[in-house]
Design a protein around this motif. Structure first.
Motif, PDB file in Angstrom:
ATOM      1  N   ILE A   1      -7.253 -11.438 -35.710  1.00  0.00           N
ATOM      2  CA  ILE A   1      -8.356 -10.564 -35.321  1.00  0.00           C
ATOM      3  C   ILE A   1      -8.532 -10.584 -33.806  1.00  0.00           C
ATOM      4  N   LEU A   2      -8.610  -9.393 -33.196  1.00  0.00           N
ATOM      5  CA  LEU A   2      -8.892  -9.233 -31.774  1.00  0.00           C
ATOM      6  C   LEU A   2     -10.376  -8.962 -31.566  1.00  0.00           C
ATOM      7  N   SER A   3     -10.908  -9.373 -30.439  1.00  0.00           N
ATOM      8  CA  SER A   3     -12.278  -9.056 -30.068  1.00  0.00           C
ATOM      9  C   SER A   3     -12.225  -7.886 -29.089  1.00  0.00           C
ATOM     10  N   PRO A   4     -12.787  -6.712 -29.453  1.00  0.00           N
ATOM     11  CA  PRO A   4     -12.684  -5.545 -28.573  1.00  0.00           C
ATOM     12  C   PRO A   4     -13.608  -5.631 -27.363  1.00  0.00           C
ATOM     13  N   LEU A   5     -13.242  -4.936 -26.302  1.00  0.00           N
ATOM     14  CA  LEU A   5     -14.079  -4.822 -25.121  1.00  0.00           C
ATOM     15  C   LEU A   5     -15.291  -3.965 -25.487  1.00  0.00           C
TER      16      LEU A   5
ATOM     17  N   ASP B   1      -7.893   4.320 -36.425  1.00  0.00           N
ATOM     18  CA  ASP B   1      -8.311   5.611 -36.976  1.00  0.00           C
ATOM     19  C   ASP B   1      -9.770   5.517 -37.396  1.00  0.00           C
ATOM     20  N   LYS B   2     -10.498   6.632 -37.270  1.00  0.00           N
ATOM     21  CA  LYS B   2     -11.922   6.669 -37.601  1.00  0.00           C
ATOM     22  C   LYS B   2     -12.205   6.145 -39.004  1.00  0.00           C
ATOM     23  N   LYS B   3     -11.352   6.463 -39.943  1.00  0.00           N
ATOM     24  CA  LYS B   3     -11.564   6.076 -41.345  1.00  0.00           C
ATOM     25  C   LYS B   3     -11.474   4.561 -41.556  1.00  0.00           C
ATOM     26  N   ASP B   4     -10.915   3.849 -40.586  1.00  0.00           N
ATOM     27  CA  ASP B   4     -10.729   2.399 -40.709  1.00  0.00           C
ATOM     28  C   ASP B   4     -11.775   1.588 -39.944  1.00  0.00           C
ATOM     29  N   ILE B   5     -12.880   2.241 -39.536  1.00  0.00           N
ATOM     30  CA  ILE B   5     -13.948   1.567 -38.803  1.00  0.00           C
ATOM     31  C   ILE B   5     -15.129   1.329 -39.735  1.00  0.00           C
ATOM     32  N   LYS B   6     -15.671   0.126 -39.670  1.00  0.00           N
ATOM     33  CA  LYS B   6     -16.847  -0.238 -40.467  1.00  0.00           C
ATOM     34  C   LYS B   6     -17.904  -0.805 -39.516  1.00  0.00           C
ATOM     35  N   VAL B   7     -19.091  -0.179 -39.495  1.00  0.00           N
ATOM     36  CA  VAL B   7     -20.199  -0.640 -38.666  1.00  0.00           C
ATOM     37  C   VAL B   7     -21.336  -1.025 -39.602  1.00  0.00           C
ATOM     38  N   THR B   8     -21.858  -2.248 -39.450  1.00  0.00           N
ATOM     39  CA  THR B   8     -22.953  -2.702 -40.307  1.00  0.00           C
ATOM     40  C   THR B   8     -24.060  -3.328 -39.459  1.00  0.00           C
ATOM     41  N   PHE B   9     -25.304  -3.237 -39.972  1.00  0.00           N
ATOM     42  CA  PHE B   9     -26.473  -3.832 -39.330  1.00  0.00           C
ATOM     43  C   PHE B   9     -27.184  -4.736 -40.308  1.00  0.00           C
ATOM     44  N   GLU B  10     -27.658  -5.848 -39.798  1.00  0.00           N
ATOM     45  CA  GLU B  10     -28.498  -6.728 -40.593  1.00  0.00           C
ATOM     46  C   GLU B  10     -29.500  -7.346 -39.642  1.00  0.00           C
TER      47      GLU B  10
ATOM     48  N   ALA C   1     -12.593  -3.075 -37.496  1.00  0.00           N
ATOM     49  CA  ALA C   1     -11.664  -1.948 -37.511  1.00  0.00           C
ATOM     50  C   ALA C   1     -10.246  -2.449 -37.732  1.00  0.00           C
ATOM     51  N   LYS C   2      -9.533  -1.768 -38.606  1.00  0.00           N
ATOM     52  CA  LYS C   2      -8.135  -2.105 -38.893  1.00  0.00           C
ATOM     53  C   LYS C   2      -7.241  -1.299 -37.959  1.00  0.00           C
ATOM     54  N   LEU C   3      -6.315  -1.972 -37.294  1.00  0.00           N
ATOM     55  CA  LEU C   3      -5.367  -1.281 -36.428  1.00  0.00           C
ATOM     56  C   LEU C   3      -4.360  -0.521 -37.289  1.00  0.00           C
ATOM     57  N   ARG C   4      -3.946   0.661 -36.842  1.00  0.00           N
ATOM     58  CA  ARG C   4      -2.980   1.441 -37.630  1.00  0.00           C
ATOM     59  C   ARG C   4      -1.580   0.845 -37.554  1.00  0.00           C
ATOM     60  N   GLU C   5      -1.357  -0.013 -36.543  1.00  0.00           N
ATOM     61  CA  GLU C   5      -0.106  -0.761 -36.438  1.00  0.00           C
ATOM     62  C   GLU C   5      -0.431  -2.108 -35.826  1.00  0.00           C
ATOM     63  N   LYS C   6       0.361  -3.099 -36.134  1.00  0.00           N
ATOM     64  CA  LYS C   6       0.107  -4.438 -35.596  1.00  0.00           C
ATOM     65  C   LYS C   6       0.294  -4.442 -34.089  1.00  0.00           C
ATOM     66  N   TYR C   7      -0.556  -5.185 -33.424  1.00  0.00           N
ATOM     67  CA  TYR C   7      -0.476  -5.352 -31.982  1.00  0.00           C
ATOM     68  C   TYR C   7       0.073  -6.752 -31.712  1.00  0.00           C
TER      69      TYR C   7
ATOM     70  N   THR D   1       1.977 -13.536 -31.175  1.00  0.00           N
ATOM     71  CA  THR D   1       0.918 -13.395 -32.167  1.00  0.00           C
ATOM     72  C   THR D   1       0.764 -11.918 -32.490  1.00  0.00           C
ATOM     73  N   LYS D   2       0.678 -11.586 -33.770  1.00  0.00           N
ATOM     74  CA  LYS D   2       0.482 -10.204 -34.201  1.00  0.00           C
ATOM     75  C   LYS D   2      -0.930 -10.059 -34.751  1.00  0.00           C
ATOM     76  N   PHE D   3      -1.675  -9.114 -34.176  1.00  0.00           N
ATOM     77  CA  PHE D   3      -3.052  -8.871 -34.589  1.00  0.00           C
ATOM     78  C   PHE D   3      -3.124  -7.631 -35.466  1.00  0.00           C
ATOM     79  N   GLU D   4      -4.029  -7.637 -36.454  1.00  0.00           N
ATOM     80  CA  GLU D   4      -4.168  -6.525 -37.388  1.00  0.00           C
ATOM     81  C   GLU D   4      -5.550  -5.881 -37.363  1.00  0.00           C
ATOM     82  N   PHE D   5      -6.563  -6.564 -36.807  1.00  0.00           N
ATOM     83  CA  PHE D   5      -7.944  -6.092 -36.851  1.00  0.00           C
ATOM     84  C   PHE D   5      -8.656  -6.323 -35.528  1.00  0.00           C
ATOM     85  N   PHE D   6      -9.713  -5.515 -35.305  1.00  0.00           N
ATOM     86  CA  PHE D   6     -10.715  -5.781 -34.285  1.00  0.00           C
ATOM     87  C   PHE D   6     -11.963  -6.226 -35.028  1.00  0.00           C
ATOM     88  N   LYS D   7     -12.716  -7.143 -34.448  1.00  0.00           N
ATOM     89  CA  LYS D   7     -13.988  -7.533 -35.035  1.00  0.00           C
ATOM     90  C   LYS D   7     -14.905  -8.020 -33.925  1.00  0.00           C
ATOM     91  N   LYS D   8     -16.170  -7.574 -33.974  1.00  0.00           N
ATOM     92  CA  LYS D   8     -17.160  -7.973 -32.981  1.00  0.00           C
ATOM     93  C   LYS D   8     -18.534  -7.970 -33.635  1.00  0.00           C
TER      94      LYS D   8
END
Length: 128
Positions: free
Chosen positions: A27-31, A51-60, A68-74, A83-90
Motif C-alpha cells: 500500500i502506498l500513501s498518496p500525496l 480508475d474512478k470506479k476503484d476509489i472508495k471514500v468513507t467517513f466516520e 484506491a486500487k492501482l490499475r497496474e502494479k507500481y 517492491t510492488k505496490f497495488e493500492f493507495f490508502k490514506k
C-alpha cells in the motif's frame, strides 16, 4: 456552489506521503493536501494510475479514509530491493465537525477532490 470567500483560503496543512509506505500490504500513501475555507474543507489527493470506479471514500465521526486500487502494479527499488505496490490508502482526522450529508467528490486526471462542508453549530436567530 462555491464560497465567495475562497480568496481568503487558508491551507491548514499539507499531508505528505509517509517515509515508509506499508510495504507488507503493498500500500502506498498518496500525496494529499487539506485546505480550509469559511464553510468547508477541500481535500485534494493525487491518485495516479487509478480508475474512478476503484476509489472508495468513507467517513466516520471526523475521520476520512481514501482507498484506491492501482490499475497496474507500481514498482519501486530501494536499497536493491524491488517492491510492488497495488493500492493507495490514506486516513486522516478533520479539525472540526462535518456535515456528512453534503459531502461531494470528483475525480479528474488522477486527482481526487473531496468537498467537506463544515457543520454549522451556531446561527443567527430571527427575533419577531
Amino acid at each position: 456552489m462555491e464560497n465567495k470567500n475562497e480568496s481568503n483560503m487558508e491551507t491548514v496543512f499539507p499531508i505528505f506521503s509517509s517515509v515508509l509506505d506499508d510495504i507488507e500490504h503493498k500500500i502506498l500513501s498518496p500525496l494529499t493536501c487539506l485546505k480550509e475555507f469559511d464553510s468547508y474543507w477541500i481535500l485534494e489527493c493525487d491518485l495516479p494510475l487509478v480508475d474512478k470506479k476503484d476509489i472508495k471514500v468513507t467517513f466516520e465521526d471526523r475521520a476520512i479514509s481514501i482507498e484506491a486500487k492501482l490499475r497496474e502494479k507500481y514498482s519501486e527499488e530501494k536499497l536493491g530491493t524491488i517492491t510492488k505496490f497495488e493500492f493507495f490508502k490514506k486516513s486522516l482526522s478533520l479539525p472540526g465537525e462535518i456535515n456528512s450529508k453534503e459531502i461531494s467528490a470528483k475525480f479528474q486526471k488522477g486527482r481526487l477532490e473531496v468537498k467537506i462542508p463544515k457543520k454549522v453549530t451556531k446561527r443567527p436567530i430571527k427575533v419577531n
